[in-house]
Motif scaffolding. Sequence first.
Motif, PDB file in Angstrom:
ATOM      1  N   PHE A 555      15.114   9.705 -24.820  1.00 16.05           N
ATOM      2  CA  PHE A 555      15.992   8.748 -24.137  1.00 16.05           C
ATOM      3  C   PHE A 555      15.384   8.212 -22.838  1.00 16.05           C
ATOM      4  CE2 PHE A 555      19.260  10.718 -26.865  1.00 16.05           C
ATOM      5  CZ  PHE A 555      19.797   9.550 -27.399  1.00 16.05           C
ATOM      6  N   SER A 556      14.252   8.755 -22.410  1.00 13.90           N
ATOM      7  CA  SER A 556      13.558   8.162 -21.266  1.00 13.90           C
ATOM      8  C   SER A 556      13.024   6.772 -21.608  1.00 13.90           C
ATOM      9  CB  SER A 556      12.405   9.061 -20.813  1.00 13.90           C
ATOM     10  OG  SER A 556      11.356   9.080 -21.773  1.00 13.90           O
ATOM     11  N   GLN A 557      12.963   6.438 -22.894  1.00 12.13           N
ATOM     12  CA  GLN A 557      12.512   5.110 -23.304  1.00 12.13           C
ATOM     13  C   GLN A 557      13.500   4.016 -22.893  1.00 12.13           C
ATOM     14  OE1 GLN A 557      10.795   5.149 -27.496  1.00 12.13           O
ATOM     15  NE2 GLN A 557      11.662   7.199 -27.450  1.00 12.13           N
ATOM     16  N   LEU A 558      14.703   4.410 -22.508  1.00 15.88           N
ATOM     17  CA  LEU A 558      15.672   3.434 -22.018  1.00 15.88           C
ATOM     18  C   LEU A 558      15.312   2.925 -20.622  1.00 15.88           C
ATOM     19  CD1 LEU A 558      18.969   5.195 -23.149  1.00 15.88           C
ATOM     20  CD2 LEU A 558      18.220   2.929 -23.899  1.00 15.88           C
ATOM     21  N   GLN A 559      14.534   3.697 -19.881  1.00 15.63           N
ATOM     22  CA  GLN A 559      14.213   3.333 -18.512  1.00 15.63           C
ATOM     23  C   GLN A 559      13.215   2.177 -18.468  1.00 15.63           C
ATOM     24  OE1 GLN A 559      15.916   4.826 -16.041  1.00 15.63           O
ATOM     25  NE2 GLN A 559      16.939   6.081 -17.598  1.00 15.63           N
ATOM     26  N   SER A 560      13.197   1.491 -17.350  1.00 19.03           N
ATOM     27  CA  SER A 560      12.292   0.361 -17.175  1.00 19.03           C
ATOM     28  C   SER A 560      10.847   0.837 -17.125  1.00 19.03           C
ATOM     29  CB  SER A 560      12.637  -0.388 -15.888  1.00 19.03           C
ATOM     30  OG  SER A 560      11.651  -1.357 -15.590  1.00 19.03           O
ATOM     31  N   PRO A 561       9.925   0.133 -17.806  1.00 17.93           N
ATOM     32  CA  PRO A 561       8.511   0.534 -17.727  1.00 17.93           C
ATOM     33  C   PRO A 561       7.914   0.318 -16.347  1.00 17.93           C
ATOM     34  CG  PRO A 561       8.749  -1.535 -18.924  1.00 17.93           C
ATOM     35  CD  PRO A 561      10.129  -1.017 -18.693  1.00 17.93           C
ATOM     36  N   GLU A 562       8.515  -0.543 -15.558  1.00 16.98           N
ATOM     37  CA  GLU A 562       8.049  -0.780 -14.197  1.00 16.98           C
ATOM     38  C   GLU A 562       8.707   0.211 -13.238  1.00 16.98           C
ATOM     39  OE1 GLU A 562       5.678  -2.857 -13.656  1.00 16.98           O
ATOM     40  OE2 GLU A 562       5.674  -3.597 -15.717  1.00 16.98           O
ATOM     41  N   PRO A 563       8.032   0.543 -12.135  1.00 18.23           N
ATOM     42  CA  PRO A 563       8.646   1.458 -11.154  1.00 18.23           C
ATOM     43  C   PRO A 563       9.982   0.926 -10.666  1.00 18.23           C
ATOM     44  CG  PRO A 563       6.311   1.147 -10.684  1.00 18.23           C
ATOM     45  CD  PRO A 563       6.654   0.159 -11.769  1.00 18.23           C
ATOM     46  N   ALA A 564      11.018   1.696 -10.866  1.00 18.70           N
ATOM     47  CA  ALA A 564      12.376   1.292 -10.495  1.00 18.70           C
ATOM     48  C   ALA A 564      13.246   2.538 -10.432  1.00 18.70           C
ATOM     49  CB  ALA A 564      12.941   0.299 -11.516  1.00 18.70           C
ATOM     50  N   PRO A 565      14.378   2.467  -9.745  1.00 18.56           N
ATOM     51  CA  PRO A 565      15.287   3.616  -9.712  1.00 18.56           C
ATOM     52  C   PRO A 565      15.748   4.000 -11.117  1.00 18.56           C
ATOM     53  CG  PRO A 565      15.879   2.009  -8.026  1.00 18.56           C
ATOM     54  CD  PRO A 565      14.841   1.357  -8.893  1.00 18.56           C
ATOM     55  N   VAL A 566      15.924   5.296 -11.317  1.00 18.70           N
ATOM     56  CA  VAL A 566      16.354   5.809 -12.616  1.00 18.70           C
ATOM     57  C   VAL A 566      17.819   5.471 -12.836  1.00 18.70           C
ATOM     58  CG1 VAL A 566      16.723   7.906 -13.962  1.00 18.70           C
ATOM     59  CG2 VAL A 566      14.636   7.634 -12.618  1.00 18.70           C
ATOM     60  N   ARG A 567      18.137   5.007 -14.023  1.00 17.79           N
ATOM     61  CA  ARG A 567      19.516   4.675 -14.377  1.00 17.79           C
ATOM     62  C   ARG A 567      20.087   5.759 -15.289  1.00 17.79           C
ATOM     63  NH1 ARG A 567      19.578  -1.075 -17.015  1.00 17.79           N
ATOM     64  NH2 ARG A 567      21.829  -0.724 -16.788  1.00 17.79           N
ATOM     65  N   PRO A 568      21.259   6.309 -14.951  1.00 17.13           N
ATOM     66  CA  PRO A 568      21.889   7.294 -15.834  1.00 17.13           C
ATOM     67  C   PRO A 568      22.278   6.663 -17.172  1.00 17.13           C
ATOM     68  CG  PRO A 568      22.884   7.313 -13.650  1.00 17.13           C
ATOM     69  CD  PRO A 568      22.021   6.100 -13.721  1.00 17.13           C
ATOM     70  N   LEU A 569      22.569   7.516 -18.126  1.00 16.04           N
ATOM     71  CA  LEU A 569      22.851   7.034 -19.474  1.00 16.04           C
ATOM     72  C   LEU A 569      24.092   6.151 -19.515  1.00 16.04           C
ATOM     73  CD1 LEU A 569      21.339   7.537 -22.135  1.00 16.04           C
ATOM     74  CD2 LEU A 569      23.083   9.222 -22.714  1.00 16.04           C
ATOM     75  N   HIS A 570      25.088   6.452 -18.686  1.00 13.72           N
ATOM     76  CA  HIS A 570      26.330   5.691 -18.749  1.00 13.72           C
ATOM     77  C   HIS A 570      26.197   4.307 -18.109  1.00 13.72           C
ATOM     78  CE1 HIS A 570      26.584   7.507 -14.699  1.00 13.72           C
ATOM     79  NE2 HIS A 570      27.274   6.424 -14.388  1.00 13.72           N
ATOM     80  N   CYS A 571      25.073   4.021 -17.457  1.00  9.62           N
ATOM     81  CA  CYS A 571      24.888   2.719 -16.811  1.00  9.62           C
ATOM     82  C   CYS A 571      24.332   1.657 -17.762  1.00  9.62           C
ATOM     83  CB  CYS A 571      23.958   2.858 -15.611  1.00  9.62           C
ATOM     84  SG  CYS A 571      24.688   3.766 -14.230  1.00  9.62           S
ATOM     85  N   PHE A 572      23.916   2.055 -18.947  1.00  8.06           N
ATOM     86  CA  PHE A 572      23.352   1.090 -19.884  1.00  8.06           C
ATOM     87  C   PHE A 572      24.464   0.426 -20.700  1.00  8.06           C
ATOM     88  CE2 PHE A 572      19.872   3.999 -19.040  1.00  8.06           C
ATOM     89  CZ  PHE A 572      18.818   3.124 -18.843  1.00  8.06           C
ATOM     90  N   ILE A 573      24.335  -0.866 -20.879  1.00 11.23           N
ATOM     91  CA  ILE A 573      25.332  -1.611 -21.660  1.00 11.23           C
ATOM     92  C   ILE A 573      25.196  -1.221 -23.125  1.00 11.23           C
ATOM     93  CG2 ILE A 573      26.129  -3.892 -22.349  1.00 11.23           C
ATOM     94  CD1 ILE A 573      24.955  -4.967 -19.756  1.00 11.23           C
ATOM     95  N   PRO A 574      26.247  -0.720 -23.750  1.00  5.14           N
ATOM     96  CA  PRO A 574      26.136  -0.270 -25.144  1.00  5.14           C
ATOM     97  C   PRO A 574      26.177  -1.438 -26.124  1.00  5.14           C
ATOM     98  CG  PRO A 574      28.365   0.063 -24.369  1.00  5.14           C
ATOM     99  CD  PRO A 574      27.588  -0.472 -23.189  1.00  5.14           C
ATOM    100  N   TYR A 575      25.689  -1.171 -27.314  1.00  2.00           N
ATOM    101  CA  TYR A 575      25.834  -2.108 -28.421  1.00  2.00           C
ATOM    102  C   TYR A 575      27.227  -1.960 -29.017  1.00  2.00           C
ATOM    103  CZ  TYR A 575      20.746  -2.696 -28.352  1.00  2.00           C
ATOM    104  OH  TYR A 575      19.448  -2.966 -27.972  1.00  2.00           O
ATOM    105  N   GLN A 576      27.790  -3.086 -29.455  1.00  2.22           N
ATOM    106  CA  GLN A 576      29.071  -3.070 -30.171  1.00  2.22           C
ATOM    107  C   GLN A 576      28.802  -3.136 -31.670  1.00  2.22           C
ATOM    108  OE1 GLN A 576      32.191  -5.335 -27.207  1.00  2.22           O
ATOM    109  NE2 GLN A 576      30.993  -6.564 -28.592  1.00  2.22           N
ATOM    110  N   VAL A 577      29.304  -2.157 -32.390  1.00  2.00           N
ATOM    111  CA  VAL A 577      29.077  -2.074 -33.830  1.00  2.00           C
ATOM    112  C   VAL A 577      30.427  -2.051 -34.532  1.00  2.00           C
ATOM    113  CG1 VAL A 577      27.969  -0.789 -35.686  1.00  2.00           C
ATOM    114  CG2 VAL A 577      26.986  -0.736 -33.389  1.00  2.00           C
TER     115      VAL A 577
END
Length: 719
Positions: A555-577
Amino acid sequence: MKVHKAPPKTKQTSKRQQCKDKWFKPNRIPQNSNSSNLSPSTAMAKLEHHVSNLRKDKPNLKRLKKKAKAVSFRQVKTPAVRERTPSRPLTNGGAGGPDQGSDSDESQDWSSFAKSVLHQNGGESMEGQESSVSAKAAPGRIEEEAFVHCAERDYIHNRTVLVMQQGQTLCFRGKCLLSCLYGRVEVHGFTLEEGQQSYPLFSPSSHCPLTVTALGDSPNPSKTKKAGRLEAKAIVRKYLSTETRKRLLSEVDSDSCVILLEPLDTPLTRFLASFPDLKELFELSSRDIRDSSAMLDTPLSGLGMIPLRKTAEGMVMSQTYREALNGLVNACAEELDGCPVILVCGAKNVGKSTFNRHLINTLLNHTASVEYLECDLGQTEFTPSGCLSLSTVREPLLGPPFTHQWAPEHMIFYGQSSCETDLDRYLESLKSLWRLYNRETPIVINTMGWVKGFGFQLLVDIIRLFSVSHVVQLSSGDKVMCRQLTPEFLRSSHGWQTHPPVQSALGEDNSGTHPAQRSYTLFSIHSEFEGAGRSGEMRLQRSNEQRDLALLGYFSQLQSPEPAPVRPLHCFIPYQVPHSAVAVGVTHCEVAPTHVLYTANASLVGLCCLNEKVSGRGSPVLLSQTPVCPCVGFGVLRGVDMARGLYFLVTPIAPSVLRQVNCLLLGAVPLPNTLLTGQTGIVGEPPYVTMDYSFELTGAGKLHVFKGLARPGQMKNAK
């Protein structure tokens, strides 16, 4: 699967050619040579021009062009090796054939390479071998006082240039980006040469520390020692300023290795460091601290590397280990009977995964890729646990599994870290993966540490069904955990699905009309490292902790490849299925249909692809049986909206791949606790986490299943 991104909310609180043509080494990505901002003088420019002319006829990569020679200092004393006709050494894009009396330069190159690779592992020196190590530095572990002479830090560019003499080793904790500027170095079986790309090295406290070994420069008859020395010094001048390079230039010789070490900052390392319990993952282990093994004041300290003294034990290779590695490399080079099918087995904690990585890295010195079949559900190499996969490995494995969570070419989600509850589905999943193997490259098969009872029967089935050509059996101590798997013993052994007389290939029946079972070569390895055969006692060494690290790495693949603050899992916009676009199933137990969505909410799910089309009438589609189907990745089902008929899914999978998914499978692989409790920016209690829970209630604890215990459905097959 119809995929739409959910709108952001203010608060989120819910959650090939033939085998012989494969033996060549493609050119690696060349590194940028314009890495210095220094302006050389006129004399220096002439020197560099002279050196560049010397290098014009030399390829960027000095790869093995001949047959692989022994990777130990003693030849393997087996009849097969003594009577074997020497094969013509490998060439780029070609296969080795008979060539009596060949003693070319390339053959000598490989012989020199093999001797120096295993010198670090306690191998005996060859009689009459000339020492090419500079008198200024003895071979062996670099100690603290030696760093004053052989390493210089460039504070402007935040990097260190290290000069190592042939035979010297650097054992360290931490992480770095390594580039070989001159000569050759070896890391965990893989050889890095000048002109290749930079490689990330991961040496966490949870695993054996990595060791960098200097192999010296590649033998080149057209280049004199003076020319080699001038070439190496020109490289040092390019990367260091005048003030810092003076001491280092005196250490440079024609047989020296010049490497560039830089800090390593990746989404993985940033994500892991965001959890309090994992901030010191790439620091010293408790054993390193206890033995006072660390060298803290060196030019490497500011890069995230901590060199270790001789008191710290690096990788230990027994004589049987080296002989097996040597035999397998030779087998892959000869190609006498198709590509080798190598199966590695043994009880728990005997070093199977380490041997697999070392073997794959060694083979990648000579071939473009190696296939890898994962049969161990609990300790997987490239995926989170609970998966069976077939991967094509093209890059070296220079770290533990959580540092290379790649997407395999083919994967099946089993859903559990052990297969004792459904042995038939386990074997059927492996068979479906084996049918996808093209048999054009060598393959390494990793197996479980379950070698007793039904686990042994499964091992017998895998050897028979997949026509294994080489079996590597690891053991430790004096206690016999598993009978020696000789071909003679296997002919009379009963598997779970196979019985004597046995199948010779996948798909043939047991009627007796098929050919006899294919024989194989057995290599027995006795592991001699400290703690062999015992579970890890230090933090992050237990199997469940390793599984958590693999999931965090994924799940670290969710993070930005560029240096940036780490985002917790709940901060990512989910997909609607939509509910009607996917089917939902539970793999490890029976759940009432009305409770399935409650069970799947805030859980890890496998994103799978059924052959048949899934269509519902707005309500959830539930599976009555667990299918054996392809899996493309994993996600967290962070919410279920029954009113709108939507699942909310967080996953690093690309939308183009996600559109193929029509099945969500829930297994018994839990999300790491730190992933739920370590969420930042939440007011009040974190969602899905509670402390108001009593394990005193009946059924509140984990259900333990004892392996080898016969169940009613298994009794008929166990007779």
